[in-house]
Scaffold this active site. Structure first.
Site, PDB file in Angstrom:
ATOM      1  N   ARG A 320       0.858  -1.179   0.000  1.00  0.00           N
ATOM      2  CA  ARG A 320       0.000   0.000   0.000  1.00  0.00           C
ATOM      3  C   ARG A 320       0.898   1.234   0.000  1.00  0.00           C
ATOM      4  O   ARG A 320       1.903   1.291   0.726  1.00  0.00           O
ATOM      5  CB  ARG A 320      -0.910   0.022   1.240  1.00  0.00           C
ATOM      6  CG  ARG A 320      -2.128  -0.910   1.124  1.00  0.00           C
ATOM      7  CD  ARG A 320      -3.102  -0.432   0.060  1.00  0.00           C
ATOM      8  NE  ARG A 320      -4.303  -1.247  -0.073  1.00  0.00           N
ATOM      9  CZ  ARG A 320      -4.467  -2.208  -0.982  1.00  0.00           C
ATOM     10  NH1 ARG A 320      -3.487  -2.502  -1.826  1.00  0.00           N
ATOM     11  NH2 ARG A 320      -5.604  -2.865  -1.065  1.00  0.00           N
ATOM     12  N   GLU A 349      -4.541   7.322  -5.217  1.00  0.00           N
ATOM     13  CA  GLU A 349      -4.590   6.635  -6.510  1.00  0.00           C
ATOM     14  C   GLU A 349      -5.764   7.147  -7.325  1.00  0.00           C
ATOM     15  O   GLU A 349      -6.884   7.185  -6.809  1.00  0.00           O
ATOM     16  CB  GLU A 349      -4.699   5.130  -6.287  1.00  0.00           C
ATOM     17  CG  GLU A 349      -3.422   4.579  -5.669  1.00  0.00           C
ATOM     18  CD  GLU A 349      -3.379   3.065  -5.527  1.00  0.00           C
ATOM     19  OE1 GLU A 349      -4.368   2.397  -5.892  1.00  0.00           O
ATOM     20  OE2 GLU A 349      -2.368   2.563  -5.053  1.00  0.00           O
ATOM     21  N   HIS A 368      -1.216   0.152  -9.967  1.00  0.00           N
ATOM     22  CA  HIS A 368      -1.859  -0.819  -9.066  1.00  0.00           C
ATOM     23  C   HIS A 368      -2.284  -2.082  -9.837  1.00  0.00           C
ATOM     24  O   HIS A 368      -3.463  -2.427  -9.902  1.00  0.00           O
ATOM     25  CB  HIS A 368      -3.078  -0.173  -8.374  1.00  0.00           C
ATOM     26  CG  HIS A 368      -3.472  -0.871  -7.109  1.00  0.00           C
ATOM     27  ND1 HIS A 368      -3.999  -0.232  -6.030  1.00  0.00           N
ATOM     28  CD2 HIS A 368      -3.429  -2.176  -6.738  1.00  0.00           C
ATOM     29  CE1 HIS A 368      -4.266  -1.082  -5.063  1.00  0.00           C
ATOM     30  NE2 HIS A 368      -3.924  -2.288  -5.477  1.00  0.00           N
TER      31      HIS A 368
HETATM   32  N1  LIG Z   1      -0.647  -4.357  -5.344  1.00  0.00           N
HETATM   33  C1  LIG Z   1      -1.699  -5.153  -5.286  1.00  0.00           C
HETATM   34  O1  LIG Z   1      -2.496  -5.235  -6.192  1.00  0.00           O
HETATM   35  C2  LIG Z   1      -1.899  -6.021  -4.066  1.00  0.00           C
HETATM   36  C3  LIG Z   1      -2.408  -7.318  -4.189  1.00  0.00           C
HETATM   37  C4  LIG Z   1      -2.554  -8.091  -3.045  1.00  0.00           C
HETATM   38  C5  LIG Z   1      -2.220  -7.574  -1.799  1.00  0.00           C
HETATM   39  N2  LIG Z   1      -1.765  -6.305  -1.698  1.00  0.00           N
HETATM   40  C6  LIG Z   1      -1.359  -5.738  -0.417  1.00  0.00           C
HETATM   41  O2  LIG Z   1      -0.187  -6.423   0.038  1.00  0.00           O
HETATM   42  C7  LIG Z   1      -0.141  -6.419   1.465  1.00  0.00           C
HETATM   43  C8  LIG Z   1       0.100  -7.837   1.974  1.00  0.00           C
HETATM   44  O3  LIG Z   1      -0.978  -8.662   1.615  1.00  0.00           O
HETATM   45  P1  LIG Z   1      -1.058 -10.157   2.182  1.00  0.00           P
HETATM   46  O4  LIG Z   1      -2.200 -10.777   1.501  1.00  0.00           O
HETATM   47  O5  LIG Z   1       0.292 -10.774   2.138  1.00  0.00           O
HETATM   48  O6  LIG Z   1      -1.434  -9.869   3.723  1.00  0.00           O
HETATM   49  P2  LIG Z   1      -1.072 -10.765   4.974  1.00  0.00           P
HETATM   50  O7  LIG Z   1      -1.968 -10.303   6.078  1.00  0.00           O
HETATM   51  O8  LIG Z   1      -1.079 -12.201   4.608  1.00  0.00           O
HETATM   52  O9  LIG Z   1       0.447 -10.349   5.331  1.00  0.00           O
HETATM   53  C9  LIG Z   1       0.808  -9.132   5.919  1.00  0.00           C
HETATM   54  C10 LIG Z   1       1.967  -9.418   6.893  1.00  0.00           C
HETATM   55  O10 LIG Z   1       2.483  -8.188   7.377  1.00  0.00           O
HETATM   56  C11 LIG Z   1       2.856  -8.385   8.740  1.00  0.00           C
HETATM   57  N3  LIG Z   1       2.987  -7.121   9.453  1.00  0.00           N
HETATM   58  C12 LIG Z   1       2.056  -6.437  10.159  1.00  0.00           C
HETATM   59  N4  LIG Z   1       2.596  -5.349  10.704  1.00  0.00           N
HETATM   60  C13 LIG Z   1       3.913  -5.340  10.337  1.00  0.00           C
HETATM   61  C14 LIG Z   1       5.008  -4.473  10.605  1.00  0.00           C
HETATM   62  N5  LIG Z   1       4.851  -3.376  11.346  1.00  0.00           N
HETATM   63  N6  LIG Z   1       6.212  -4.780  10.081  1.00  0.00           N
HETATM   64  C15 LIG Z   1       6.382  -5.876   9.317  1.00  0.00           C
HETATM   65  N7  LIG Z   1       5.386  -6.745   9.044  1.00  0.00           N
HETATM   66  C16 LIG Z   1       4.168  -6.470   9.550  1.00  0.00           C
HETATM   67  C17 LIG Z   1       1.764  -9.277   9.295  1.00  0.00           C
HETATM   68  O11 LIG Z   1       2.222  -9.956  10.455  1.00  0.00           O
HETATM   69  C18 LIG Z   1       1.532 -10.233   8.125  1.00  0.00           C
HETATM   70  O12 LIG Z   1       2.347 -11.406   8.249  1.00  0.00           O
HETATM   71  C19 LIG Z   1      -1.470  -5.790   1.916  1.00  0.00           C
HETATM   72  O13 LIG Z   1      -1.253  -4.436   2.186  1.00  0.00           O
HETATM   73  C20 LIG Z   1      -2.377  -5.933   0.704  1.00  0.00           C
HETATM   74  O14 LIG Z   1      -3.390  -4.961   0.707  1.00  0.00           O
HETATM   75  C21 LIG Z   1      -1.577  -5.521  -2.805  1.00  0.00           C
HETATM   76  O1  LIG Z   2      -6.364  -5.289  -2.274  1.00  0.00           O
HETATM   77  C1  LIG Z   2      -6.175  -5.945  -3.288  1.00  0.00           C
HETATM   78  O2  LIG Z   2      -6.663  -7.079  -3.469  1.00  0.00           O
HETATM   79  C2  LIG Z   2      -5.267  -5.426  -4.326  1.00  0.00           C
HETATM   80  O3  LIG Z   2      -4.734  -4.194  -3.957  1.00  0.00           O
HETATM   81  C3  LIG Z   2      -5.887  -5.412  -5.693  1.00  0.00           C
HETATM   82  O4  LIG Z   2      -6.912  -4.481  -5.851  1.00  0.00           O
HETATM   83  P1  LIG Z   2      -7.742  -4.372  -7.253  1.00  0.00           P
HETATM   84  O5  LIG Z   2      -8.915  -5.248  -7.080  1.00  0.00           O
HETATM   85  O6  LIG Z   2      -8.123  -2.962  -7.385  1.00  0.00           O
HETATM   86  O7  LIG Z   2      -6.850  -4.840  -8.340  1.00  0.00           O
END
Ligand SMILES: NC(=O)c1ccc[n+]([C@@H]2O[C@H](COP(=O)([O-])OP(=O)(O)OC[C@H]3O[C@@H](n4cnc5c(N)ncnc54)[C@H](O)[C@@H]3O)[C@@H](O)[C@H]2O)c1
Ligand SMILES: O=C(O)[C@H](O)COP(=O)(O)O
Length: 632
Positions: A320, A349, A368
């Site tokens: 994020r 965004e 994104h």
């Molecule tokens: N760019 C995209 O399209 C996209 C897609 C999927 C997920 N995401 C984002 O990626 C991130 C991770 O997603 P996920 O599914 O792996 O989530 P998840 O909950 O499985 O993993 C997140 C991890 O971060 C850890 N965490 C919490 N606080 C922390 C800190 N202060 N320092 C270090 N680690 C910490 C948690 O313990 C957890 O293990 C989320 O922010 C999600 O919104 C983005």
């Molecule tokens: O939170 C999510 O799953 C990712 O950031 C992806 O978001 P999107 O559905 O807008 O691609």
């Protein structure tokens, strides 16, 4: 098999659910048995395609899609009779952003689906009152106005993805609308995008491509760096982070990770060392961000943290945008501390087109796109279609993210204990020292009631909420608490100890123990090595009554400072004076000791959060041996 009832009344959150314990192989076998039993009798099968999405299977038989959930041991269909469509009894579903075809197909089998993309907020509000469900991605803002405009018709909002920051959860809950998401299907896509950005950045792919398209041939300008043998720090070792780690290993990188709450064994299993934040950022050549955006991680990468990084570090962010202070990143890029950055996510965004960060020559950006692969979008679409249809049919949803409605009579009796349970969880997790990883939590309920007379699900859910929410972006409620705890490798065991107290009260006291972790406050560790705290409800207010082996008595409100000190006169005055000088209002104080003149614990409730200098001043009082500040 599918029921013939046409009802899809308000989700029955308290209906029972079966758990999925079958192995994947058994599940596949069950899916095939199901297929055999439902089709072999009459239809000749010409083609079968079986694929797994999360815990469910989709089976294309003769190119017709069916879904199967091994935990339900029956076809996963909502309680909607296709014949009832003529009577207009199928649920109505509005899809406001592009959704994978497989998901649309599942939805269309059981509901009236309208796809209306790029609606303005006004258009969404004017349409919504005709729909039972709304399915969105991150581009649709589901605001309070939307719930108001729905006039009680909207029963479920499905977020086809992980982040639910675009849905007003509070309003959804107030309007009795369940929100479900699809937390697992885009994990691999996000991890792959992280790796794509890592390698593209290291080899200047985007910049070189733009240069060639501008008619240039600049071979020496775009000499890159190799990744093999370099150290990458994975910040946040959850679903996406651990998949990036696996892939980085495959590229020959040395992988370290920082995640204060990840189990060390999960990291060890893939050859990754969990290290402190400082160690991670100061030793890595590449830093890849995978933590959620929470109050703790907001702008955690700032001028200060950039200054502690190795000069020439490269940063990748597919988590994020808000975890980075973007102005500070521009400064770090300009000064050369950060050699390059590759970013998929932004604080706002879309970012402004003239954003210095986006325009920076050493920055590679994507809009994104982390979740945007065909496969992930199909998976997410099926995951969300099943969750939405299940919820419309009253199934207990494993991916529900907002609070379920609780029967008023249960709630009124348990309300103060619910608050106590959450605060104990919140307090216990703050006592854990970083890097240890919480795996095992035990809850002891001291009660005068018999085992059948106390349903601890809500209390357990609230303790889970208190433990997990401060360290993740998961929203925990009765519906998803056990699922989320399991997913995060957290084992919560419960014990009831019968005590002679008033059976009028459901619980006499609740003790929370966390095993196999270090503590920031050694005195919270009991003789058997667990972090241990205990609380009870007094006069309707949650109180902390024990920390480690020390008895205390403080109401759990506002903030708390715990100090261990040598038991001697004048301590309360000294600390009270320091706080008073800084205008920090003390709401209560309590001292508990082992025996006279030896060790004592002082618990001080404060209305305001003291600044670091004030806390340091308390710490420098000679008789104070350790102290910790806790947000309740
Ligand atoms: N760019 C995209 O399209 C996209 C897609 C999927 C997920 N995401 C984002 O990626 C991130 C991770 O997603 P996920 O599914 O792996 O989530 P998840 O909950 O499985 O993993 C997140 C991890 O971060 C850890 N965490 C919490 N606080 C922390 C800190 N202060 N320092 C270090 N680690 C910490 C948690 O313990 C957890 O293990 C989320 O922010 C999600 O919104 C983005
Ligand atoms: O939170 C999510 O799953 C990712 O950031 C992806 O978001 P999107 O559905 O807008 O691609």
């Amino acid at each position: 098999m599918a029921s013939s009832s046409a009802s899809f009344a308000k989700p029955a959150f308290f209906s029972s659910t079966s758990s999925s314990s079958s192995s994947q192989t058994n599940s596949k076998f069950s899916a095939l048995s199901f297929l055999y039993s439902t089709t072999a009798s009459s239809i000749p099968i010409t083609s079968i395609k079986l694929s797994r999405h999360s815990r469910r299977f989709t089976i294309h038989v003769n190119n017709v899609l069916k879904t199967f959930d091994p935990s339900q041991s029956s076809v996963l269909t909502p309680n909607v009779d296709p014949e009832s469509s003529a009577l207009g009894l199928k649920p109505t579903i509005l899809v406001s952003e592009k959704l994978g075809d497989s998901g649309l197909q599942v939805l269309r089998e059981f509901g009236h689906v309208e796809c209306a993309y790029n609606l303005s907020p006004e258009e969404l509000c004017s349409k919504i009152a005709s729909f039972d469900a709304l399915i969105v991605r991150s581009g649709t803002k589901v605001t309070r106005q939307v719930f108001e405009a729905a006039k009680g018709k909207l029963k479920v909002v499905g977020r086809a993805g992980v982040g639910i920051d675009n849905v007003d959860l509070q309003a959804a809950t107030e309007f009795g609308c369940l929100v479900v998401n699809a937390p697992t299907a885009n994990t691999i896509a996000a991890a792959e995008h992280g790796i794509a950005l890592l390698t593209a950045m290291a080899r200047n792919v985007a910049q070189a491509d733009a240069s060639m398209k501008a008619g240039k041939w600049e071979r020496s300008k775009y000499v890159g760096v190799s990744v093999v043998g370099k150290t990458i720090a994975i910040m946040g070792f959850g679903k996406v982070g651990s998949e990036v780690a696996r892939r980085a290993k495959g590229l020959g990188m040395n992988v370290i990770a920082h995640d204060p709450y990840a189990p060390a064994d999960r990291a060890r299993a893939i050859g990754v060392d969990l290290v402190s934040f400082e160690q991670a950022i100061s030793t890595a050549d590449f830093i890849s961000l995978h933590m959620p955006l929470t109050p703790t991680t907001n702008k955690i990468f700032n001028d200060h943290t950039f200054s502690n990084m190795k000069k020439g570090v490269r940063i990748i962010n597919v988590a994020r945008g808000g975890v980075i202070d973007e102005d500070a990143l521009v400064r770090a890029l300009d000064s050369g501390i950060v050699a390059q950055a590759a970013l998929d996510v932004f604080t706002e965004e879309p970012p402004s087109p003239d954003s210095k960060l986006v325009q920076h020559a050493n920055v590679t950006v994507t809009p994104h796109l982390g979740a945007s692969t065909k496969e992930a979008q199909e998976g997410v679409a099926i995951e969300i279609a099943e969750a939405v249809l299940g919820a419309l049919n009253g199934e207990l949803s494993a991916t529900a993210v907002n609070a379920p409605m609780v029967a008023p009579e249960v709630m009124s009796e348990l309300a103060p204990f619910v608050e106590l349970a959450e605060k104990l969880g919140r307090l216990a997790v703050q006592l854990v020292s970083g890097g240890s990883g919480i795996q095992s939590v035990k809850v002891v309920y001291r009660t005068a009631r018999g085992p059948d007379d106390l349903d601890t699900r809500l209390l357990r859910a609230m303790i889970t909420k208190g433990i997990i929410e401060p360290i993740s972006d998961s929203i925990i409620n009765l519906v998803n608490a056990d699922f989320t705890a399991k997913q995060k490798g957290l084992r919560i065991s419960e014990e009831r100890v019968v005590v002679s107290s008033s059976p009028e009260l459901p619980v006499h006291s609740i003790q929370v123990l966390i095993s196999n972790v270090g503590s920031k406050f050694a005195s919270a560790v009991s003789e058997n090595g667990d972090i241990s705290i205990e609380g009870k409800v007094k006069y309707g207010v949650p109180h902390l009554i024990k920390v480690g082996s020390f008895d205390v008595d403080v109401s759990l409100e506002g903030n708390l400072i715990l100090c261990r000190q040598v038991d001697q006169p004048g301590m309360i005055g000294q600390v009270g004076h320091i706080l008073g000088d800084q205008n920090v209002n003390v709401s209560f104080m309590s001292v508990g000791r082992t025996s006279r003149g030896r060790k004592a614990i002082m618990a001080i409730g404060v209305d305001e959060e003291p600044n670091t200098e004030t806390l340091n001043e308390i710490g420098s009082v000679p008789a104070i041996e350790e102290f910790v500040f806790l947000n309740l």
